[in-house]
Design an enzyme around this catalytic site. Structure first.
Site, short mmCIF file in Angstrom:
data_model
loop_
_atom_site.label_atom_id
_atom_site.label_comp_id
_atom_site.label_asym_id
_atom_site.label_seq_id
_atom_site.Cartn_x
_atom_site.Cartn_y
_atom_site.Cartn_z
N HIS A 138 0.82 -1.23 0.00
CA HIS A 138 0.00 0.00 0.00
C HIS A 138 0.85 1.28 0.00
O HIS A 138 0.29 2.38 -0.07
CB HIS A 138 -0.92 0.02 1.22
CG HIS A 138 -1.98 -1.03 1.20
ND1 HIS A 138 -2.81 -1.24 0.12
CD2 HIS A 138 -2.33 -1.96 2.13
CE1 HIS A 138 -3.63 -2.24 0.38
NE2 HIS A 138 -3.36 -2.70 1.59
N ASP A 148 -3.40 -10.38 -2.54
CA ASP A 148 -3.98 -9.86 -1.31
C ASP A 148 -5.42 -9.45 -1.60
O ASP A 148 -5.76 -9.08 -2.73
CB ASP A 148 -3.18 -8.66 -0.84
CG ASP A 148 -3.50 -8.25 0.58
OD1 ASP A 148 -2.77 -8.66 1.49
OD2 ASP A 148 -4.49 -7.50 0.77
N HIS A 182 -6.83 -6.84 -0.69
CA HIS A 182 -6.84 -5.40 -0.95
C HIS A 182 -5.96 -5.08 -2.15
O HIS A 182 -4.90 -5.68 -2.33
CB HIS A 182 -6.31 -4.62 0.27
CG HIS A 182 -7.01 -4.94 1.55
ND1 HIS A 182 -6.57 -5.91 2.42
CD2 HIS A 182 -8.13 -4.40 2.10
CE1 HIS A 182 -7.38 -5.96 3.46
NE2 HIS A 182 -8.33 -5.07 3.30
N ASP A 221 -5.57 -12.95 3.24
CA ASP A 221 -6.77 -12.33 3.78
C ASP A 221 -7.98 -12.43 2.85
O ASP A 221 -9.05 -11.90 3.17
CB ASP A 221 -6.52 -10.86 4.16
CG ASP A 221 -5.71 -10.09 3.13
OD1 ASP A 221 -5.41 -10.65 2.06
OD2 ASP A 221 -5.37 -8.93 3.42
#
Length: 349
Positions: free
Chosen positions: A120, A162, A164, A251
């Site tokens: 990120h 991931d 995200h 996740d």
């Protein structure tokens, strides 16, 4: 042969109070991997010259200054502790060490069990107007890609699994045709960081080399694997990377509470087998831990990874998840839209 890179310094990146991103994540993984009879290596420690090739010097200084204090949150999600700067640099060093091992021919795959995570973080911290850095300090995978390019690699693929979107990685390579970035993630309308839409395809010379597959909440194994077979593997095979880096988040598993995809470890096995089968076309695959906060999933998923990449027999004590027909219809629409946007860049039908 797969090897693991790890250091206990990752345990010193500690939150000031309970936080979902905590040292027990890597402890749960290593307690399993120490039993798997695979090589576990230390890492490269001098990485400052590589940090500045990806991150602005001002940002690096800000992080270093924060580490000199006690515990501080640099945004609503992301903390820095006295041990963070060393842990974050050694996370970068683990990726570099994995690349060295693969390019030397000693290993054909590496697993960097690191924290803090990184995908990120953009050049100056928060990327693409995200509200926070999402627990990340330095972009481990992006720095690894830049390092690989410096070692004579011409084409690097980054696969981001991931849940995200890796907004930092996208930002860093958005104009770079040497790095193909593919991300499968939960629909950004429904989850942090709010980026990763289909129309974000790259700019300039990098146009077409950024591929986002945003999947609706409750996507299960069958629909996710459709996206792999219809989008990811065809583009990877056409791009013909010399090296693959994987932003590995566990996740997206159905037991995770931080997000809403419904994968079982059967889909992770499908991803790992697909990547194992690419070895030969590529020099190797480096897996880098990103998200994943259920300790049991982290442990079993990591064991599955090393067993598959080591060509060992394995068992998955989970049933495959089946996507509700209404959700699967939405997934099919997403896949068709991705293919429609990217067919001008890749031979996908």
């Amino acid at each position: 042969m797969i090897g693991v890179i790890y250091d206990d310094a990752y345990l010193e990146h500690k939150p000031p109070r309970y936080h979902i991103e905590n040292p027990s994540r890597v402890s749960s993984i290593m307690s399993t991997l120490y039993q798997r009879n695979i090589p576990i290596e230390r890492l490269v420690t001098n990485v400052n010259e590589w940090l500045v090739k990806v991150h602005d010097l001002t940002y690096i200084h800000q992080i270093d200054s924060a580490c000199e204090g006690n515990y501080v949150f640099i945004d609503a999600d992301t903390y820095v502790s006295p041990g963070t700067c060393r842990a974050a640099r050694l996370a970068v060093g683990a990726v570099i060490k994995g690349i060295d091992k693969v390019l030397s021919g000693e290993w054909n795959a590496a697993y960097a069990v690191v924290r803090p995570p990184g995908h990120h973080v953009g050049r100056s911290g928060r990327a693409l107007m995200a509200p926070t850095q999402g627990f990340c300090i330095f972009n481990n995978v992006a720095i690894g890609a830049v390092y690989a390019l410096s070692r004579g690699i011409d084409r690097v693929a980054i696969l981001d699994f991931d849940v995200h979107h890796g907004n930092g990685t996208q930002e860093i390579f958005y104009n770079d045709p040497r790095v193909l970035y593919i991300s499968l993630h939960q629909d950004p309308v429904t989850i942090f960081p709010g980026t990763g839409f289909i129309g974000e395809v790259g700019e300039g010379e990098g146009e077409g080399f950024n591929v986002n597959v945003p999947l609706p909440p409750l996507t299960g194994d069958d629909a996710y694997q459709d996206a792999l077979s219809r989008v990811v593997w065809p583009i990877i095979n056409e791009f013909k990377p010399q090296l693959i880096l994987v932003s590995l988040g566990f996740d997206a598993h159905e037991l995770e509470t931080i997000a809403n995809l419904r994968l079982s470890l059967n889909t992770y096995a499908e991803m790992f087998r697909g990547l194992r089968d690419l070895i030969g076309m590529v020099k190797g695959v480096i897996f880098v831990l990103e998200g994943g906060y259920n300790f049991e999933v982290l442990s079993r998923g990591s064991r599955l990874l090393v067993d598959i990449m080591s060509n060992r027999d394995f068992e998955i004590d989970e049933e495959s998840t089946v996507t509700d027909p209404r959700v699967k219809s939405r997934v099919n629409s997403v896949i068709k839209e991705v293919m429609g946007v990217h067919k001008q860049y890749w031979h996908i039908e």
